[in-house]
Scaffold this motif. Structure first.
Motif, mmCIF file in Angstrom:
data_model
loop_
_atom_site.group_PDB
_atom_site.id
_atom_site.type_symbol
_atom_site.label_atom_id
_atom_site.label_comp_id
_atom_site.label_asym_id
_atom_site.label_seq_id
_atom_site.Cartn_x
_atom_site.Cartn_y
_atom_site.Cartn_z
ATOM 1 N N GLY A 281 0.786 -1.222 0.000
ATOM 2 C CA GLY A 281 0.000 0.000 0.000
ATOM 3 C C GLY A 281 0.820 1.275 0.000
ATOM 4 N N LYS A 282 2.113 1.171 -0.280
ATOM 5 C CA LYS A 282 3.000 2.328 -0.198
ATOM 6 C C LYS A 282 3.441 2.788 -1.588
ATOM 7 C CE LYS A 282 3.103 1.318 4.235
ATOM 8 N NZ LYS A 282 2.210 2.016 5.186
ATOM 9 N N PRO A 283 3.605 4.106 -1.758
ATOM 10 C CA PRO A 283 4.252 4.580 -2.991
ATOM 11 C C PRO A 283 5.760 4.316 -2.910
ATOM 12 C CG PRO A 283 3.694 6.429 -1.573
ATOM 13 C CD PRO A 283 3.127 5.204 -0.913
ATOM 14 N N VAL A 284 6.322 3.776 -4.004
ATOM 15 C CA VAL A 284 7.729 3.389 -4.024
ATOM 16 C C VAL A 284 8.427 4.170 -5.147
ATOM 17 C CG1 VAL A 284 9.375 1.496 -4.250
ATOM 18 C CG2 VAL A 284 7.144 1.092 -3.183
ATOM 19 N N ILE A 285 9.570 4.755 -4.823
ATOM 20 C CA ILE A 285 10.380 5.473 -5.812
ATOM 21 C C ILE A 285 11.663 4.693 -6.027
ATOM 22 C CG2 ILE A 285 11.632 7.599 -6.327
ATOM 23 C CD1 ILE A 285 9.633 9.097 -4.603
ATOM 24 N N VAL A 286 11.968 4.368 -7.274
ATOM 25 C CA VAL A 286 13.189 3.648 -7.633
ATOM 26 C C VAL A 286 14.167 4.653 -8.230
ATOM 27 C CG1 VAL A 286 14.175 1.762 -8.983
ATOM 28 C CG2 VAL A 286 11.843 1.562 -8.091
ATOM 29 N N GLY A 287 15.378 4.705 -7.663
ATOM 30 C CA GLY A 287 16.355 5.671 -8.145
ATOM 31 C C GLY A 287 17.776 5.178 -7.968
ATOM 32 N N MET A 288 18.709 5.994 -8.453
ATOM 33 C CA MET A 288 20.124 5.641 -8.444
ATOM 34 C C MET A 288 20.855 6.362 -7.313
ATOM 35 S SD MET A 288 21.371 3.581 -10.823
ATOM 36 C CE MET A 288 23.038 4.167 -10.915
ATOM 37 N N THR A 289 21.690 5.612 -6.582
ATOM 38 C CA THR A 289 22.622 6.218 -5.626
ATOM 39 C C THR A 289 24.014 5.624 -5.769
ATOM 40 O OG1 THR A 289 22.109 4.609 -3.892
ATOM 41 C CG2 THR A 289 20.795 6.628 -3.945
ATOM 42 N N ALA A 290 24.202 4.766 -6.778
ATOM 43 C CA ALA A 290 25.519 4.149 -6.955
ATOM 44 C C ALA A 290 26.559 5.220 -7.264
ATOM 45 C CB ALA A 290 25.474 3.118 -8.079
ATOM 46 N N GLU A 291 27.803 4.896 -6.972
ATOM 47 C CA GLU A 291 28.884 5.843 -7.177
ATOM 48 C C GLU A 291 28.922 6.301 -8.634
ATOM 49 O OE1 GLU A 291 33.721 6.142 -6.484
ATOM 50 O OE2 GLU A 291 32.620 4.346 -5.900
ATOM 51 N N GLY A 292 29.037 7.618 -8.823
ATOM 52 C CA GLY A 292 29.073 8.180 -10.157
ATOM 53 C C GLY A 292 27.760 8.743 -10.633
ATOM 54 N N THR A 293 26.673 8.552 -9.863
ATOM 55 C CA THR A 293 25.389 9.080 -10.294
ATOM 56 C C THR A 293 25.413 10.600 -10.300
ATOM 57 O OG1 THR A 293 23.011 9.120 -9.837
ATOM 58 C CG2 THR A 293 24.475 9.017 -7.952
ATOM 59 N N ALA A 294 24.710 11.198 -11.252
ATOM 60 C CA ALA A 294 24.656 12.655 -11.358
ATOM 61 C C ALA A 294 23.421 13.226 -10.678
ATOM 62 C CB ALA A 294 24.664 13.070 -12.830
ATOM 63 N N ASP A 295 22.545 12.350 -10.194
ATOM 64 C CA ASP A 295 21.282 12.807 -9.608
ATOM 65 C C ASP A 295 21.492 13.169 -8.136
ATOM 66 O OD1 ASP A 295 18.683 13.487 -9.269
ATOM 67 O OD2 ASP A 295 17.876 11.445 -9.312
ATOM 68 N N ILE A 296 22.210 14.261 -7.902
ATOM 69 C CA ILE A 296 22.453 14.743 -6.548
ATOM 70 C C ILE A 296 22.235 16.251 -6.527
ATOM 71 C CG2 ILE A 296 24.066 12.936 -5.854
ATOM 72 C CD1 ILE A 296 26.360 14.791 -6.555
ATOM 73 N N ALA A 297 21.923 16.774 -5.354
ATOM 74 C CA ALA A 297 21.691 18.209 -5.198
ATOM 75 C C ALA A 297 21.927 18.583 -3.745
ATOM 76 C CB ALA A 297 20.267 18.574 -5.630
ATOM 77 N N ALA A 298 22.043 19.884 -3.501
ATOM 78 C CA ALA A 298 22.191 20.395 -2.134
ATOM 79 C C ALA A 298 20.828 20.811 -1.603
ATOM 80 C CB ALA A 298 23.144 21.582 -2.114
ATOM 81 N N THR A 299 20.606 20.607 -0.307
ATOM 82 C CA THR A 299 19.391 21.037 0.379
ATOM 83 C C THR A 299 19.795 21.868 1.601
ATOM 84 O OG1 THR A 299 19.231 19.149 1.900
ATOM 85 C CG2 THR A 299 18.318 18.871 -0.329
ATOM 86 N N PRO A 300 18.840 22.511 2.259
ATOM 87 C CA PRO A 300 19.198 23.260 3.474
ATOM 88 C C PRO A 300 19.845 22.400 4.551
ATOM 89 C CG PRO A 300 17.052 23.954 2.687
ATOM 90 C CD PRO A 300 17.450 22.781 1.854
ATOM 91 N N LEU A 301 19.616 21.079 4.522
ATOM 92 C CA LEU A 301 20.181 20.213 5.547
ATOM 93 C C LEU A 301 21.464 19.528 5.111
ATOM 94 C CD1 LEU A 301 17.064 18.419 7.097
ATOM 95 C CD2 LEU A 301 18.117 20.579 7.715
#
Length: 670
Positions: A281-301
């Motif tokens: 019953g949960k929403p699931v997000i599949v994404g990349m965190t392996a070394e070299g991934t470009a999908d990163i950003a800075a947040t206030p934390l």
């Protein structure tokens, strides 16, 4: 003073317009760091293709076969929505045709067998068609010509006025896109400092409105057929999420729980079992965190955060609330607070202590109110802008007061000249000047009656008829005693004139000074640097004694170090860092602190004591001050006179080489 107040206030307003947004972000980011959002109750799950998954399956990109198996597993475990925070705009590179082209030496029988295998894109497409899958798209400048026309998004109502618009949209291959439950744009841009603080929920491609990936995930998670848009909010099911003119929601970031982040390896065959209902019953997000991934950003934390976790926080914010808002009335309230501080600063200068109290209350209330609104209502009000304008107004008032002090200095200078002329006509110029000089320092009887918690006395004996030494002491509050001892370079009438100017500035500053000794020293130094055509200078010790605690704040401008006496008569030289004499150059004078215990005495002298000479041209120095030790335990008056007598006995009738000044401050205490 009105002119300097108005000028500095306008400068502060312009400065706040230039750097206000940067300060505002710093404040709001600071609030989030102090109180991050609690995500322990989130229903969102994140499946990470991490380094362990890559090690188990192989390098990225994976064959669509493995993504199909991953999707099947998530569906079998009851996932409400399976969203891929990635794109599939090209066909799988690992397909039967690819294998045949790589190995031309395969036999015809093997080639025929491979050709009968189902393509991996078709396998993945079949699984997507049987599962609640949402795919990611991207707004781009140009889409492939062979890409078919995309279906309209289920959006009704009026869009926000400034939503992000893209010329085209890059979709997944038709085999996947056409069977997916939904699609959403993954585009999201950080602020100009590179930090992601909000996420778009609605965007536009050409003239067609489109939902973001997080909004599409939330829509399917609550089984909403469509989304209703207004210029200020987006209604997704029973949730009405406020958005700004750009169609963005401001996120209150938190630490995403580690038990809601699952490695893809654990789903595809790792030995570590998962709870049966972890995805149910949960929403699931599949994404990349392996070394070299470009999908990163800075947040206030975090300076580095993975994109899927930011998407997950956006989905959780839509489903559970907890967003941040900057209300439309916030700028008007902030400017009103700035105006209040500016006029309170002016009122403080014109009407006194009552306005000072209100000014302090408003300054203190700004950050408190900002924090309480953030903590309890998720509202963002900036305390930095009104505080900056208020400080500018206070600075303008202070500059005006110093300008008035300069006028007072000029008046005193004129008065001194007139008195000197009048005295020369009647009793002689030098005798009159001596009387004027000695009359400018406080009477010893007045010093002894300043406060019962302190025994204070001082004496000044010019080397000539007039000289350049002076001292001053006054109460600057119910529990604070300001004092100064100074020595102008040279002797005679020029030194006396410069002494009068320095004394006027010091007295004016002491009478108005509330806290900052170092700031007052800097102001006096700057004033003395003006119009100093004779290149004279003055050494000075400035200080404030807290009569409650015995704490002393000092600034030393090239002056003799003070001495401290304990109740037993032991003498200690207090070595100060200090700086150059006033009127030499601009210099950031350091604030130095010492502590007096009840019964202890602070003794300040000029170099007329330490550099006194006898007939053999020997210097008196500091060590000989110990000669009057038996008198030092009695009173401040006894100490001053004992030092003076020791110097005169040492000189033995030799003409004094410099003015002699001594001040003794015995701290009695409560």
């Amino acid at each position: 003073m009105l002119f300097t107040w108005l000028a500095m206030t306008l400068i502060a307003v312009l400065l706040s317009l230039a750097v206000g947004e940067r300060m505002q972000r710093g404040v709001f980011d600071g609030w989030q760091k102090v109180m991050p959002r609690d995500l322990s109750g989130t229903d969102v799950r994140v499946v990470m293709i991490d380094d362990f998954s890559i090690q188990m399956i192989g390098p990225w990109p994976w064959s669509r076969y493995y993504l199909a198996r991953l999707t099947e597993e998530l569906k079998a475990r009851g996932a409400k929505v399976v969203a891929f925070d990635m794109m599939f705009p090209e066909h799988d590179r690992v397909s039967p045709e690819t294998l045949i082209s790589i190995y031309p030496e395969l036999s015809p029988a093997v080639v025929a067998e491979v050709q009968r295998m189902q393509p991996t894109d078709q396998i993945f497409s079949t699984v997507i068609g049987q599962s609640p899958v949402v795919l990611g798209h991207a707004g781009v400048e140009r889409a492939p010509e062979e890409q078919p026309q995309l279906a309209d998004a289920p959006i009704t109502g009026k869009l926000p006025s400034k939503i992000d618009t893209f010329p085209a949209e890059l979709a997944s291959i038709p085999e996947l896109d056409e069977v997916a439950l939904g699609t959403g744009l993954m585009n999201g841009r950080p602020d100009n400092d590179g930090v992601v603080r909000d996420m778009p929920l609605i965007l536009r491609v050409g003239s067609r409105p489109r939902l973001s990936l997080s909004a599409e995930i939330a829509r399917n998670a609550v089984d909403a057929e469509s989304v209703k848009s207004t210029p200020a909010a987006l209604a997704i099911g029973h949730r009405k999420v406020p958005v700004d003119a750009h169609g963005r929601v401001r996120l209150h970031f938190g630490r995403f729980p580690s038990d809601r982040i699952i490695s893809a390896a654990r789903i595809l065959g790792d030995d570590k079992p998962l709870k049966a209902d972890v995805f149910k019953g949960k929403p699931v997000i599949v994404g990349m965190t392996a070394e070299g991934t470009a999908d990163i950003a800075a947040t206030p934390l975090n300076s580095v955060e993975f994109g899927p976790l930011i998407q997950a926080q956006s989905v959780d914010t839509i489903l559970r609330g907890g967003w941040l808002q900057r209300p439309r009335w916030a700028p008007a309230a902030e400017w009103a607070a700035a105006a209040m501080l500016a006029f309170l600063a002016l009122g403080n200068a014109l009407f006194g202590r009552g306005y000072r109290f209100l000014l302090a209350i408003v300054f203190a209330a700004l950050p408190v109110a900002s924090w309480l609104l953030f903590e309890n209502a998720g509202l963002l009000l900036d305390p930095a802008r009104p505080a900056l304008v208020g400080l500018g107004s206070v600075a303008g008032v202070a500059m005006g007061l110093f300008a008035l002090a300069r006028i007072e200095r000029e008046r005193l200078r004129d008065a001194l000249v007139h008195e000197r002329v009048a005295a020369a006509e009647t009793q002689g110029e030098l005798q009159a000047a001596r009387a004027i000089q000695l009359g400018m320092v406080p009477a010893r009887t007045r010093l002894q009656k300043l406060d019962p918690r302190v025994d204070l006395d001082a004496l000044l004996e010019p080397a000539k008829s007039v000289g350049g030494d002076f001292y001053d002491a006054m109460m600057i509050g119910p529990d604070r005693l300001g004092f100064a001892v100074a020595d102008v370079t040279g002797k005679g009438v020029p030194a006396a004139l410069f002494m009068a100017m320095s004394k006027a500035l010091t007295s004016a500053a002491l009478s108005r000074m509330q806290v900052d000794v170092a700031g007052m020293a800097d102001a006096v130094n700057l004033e003395l640097l003006k119009d100093n055509s004779e290149a004279m200078s003055v050494t000075m010790l400035l200080g404030i004694l807290d009569l409650k605690s015995g704490a002393i704040e000092l600034v030393c401008a090239g002056h003799e170090d003070p001495l401290r006496l304990d109740s037993d008569g032991n003498i200690e030289r207090l070595k100060l860092d200090g700086g150059p004499p006033f009127s030499i150059a601009e210099f950031p004078f350091p604030l130095e602190k010492i502590q007096l215990q009840p019964g202890e005495t602070l003794v300040l002298v000029t170099d007329g004591v330490t550099e006194a000479q006898n007939a053999a041209e020997e210097l008196f120095g500091r060590d000989r001050i110990l000669g009057g030790k038996d008198a030092w335990a009695r009173s401040a008056t006894a100490i001053c006179e004992a030092v003076r007598d020791e110097v005169r006995n040492f000189e033995a009738g030799t003409e004094a080489t410099d003015d002699l000044t001594v001040m003794a401050i015995r701290y009695i205490g409560g």
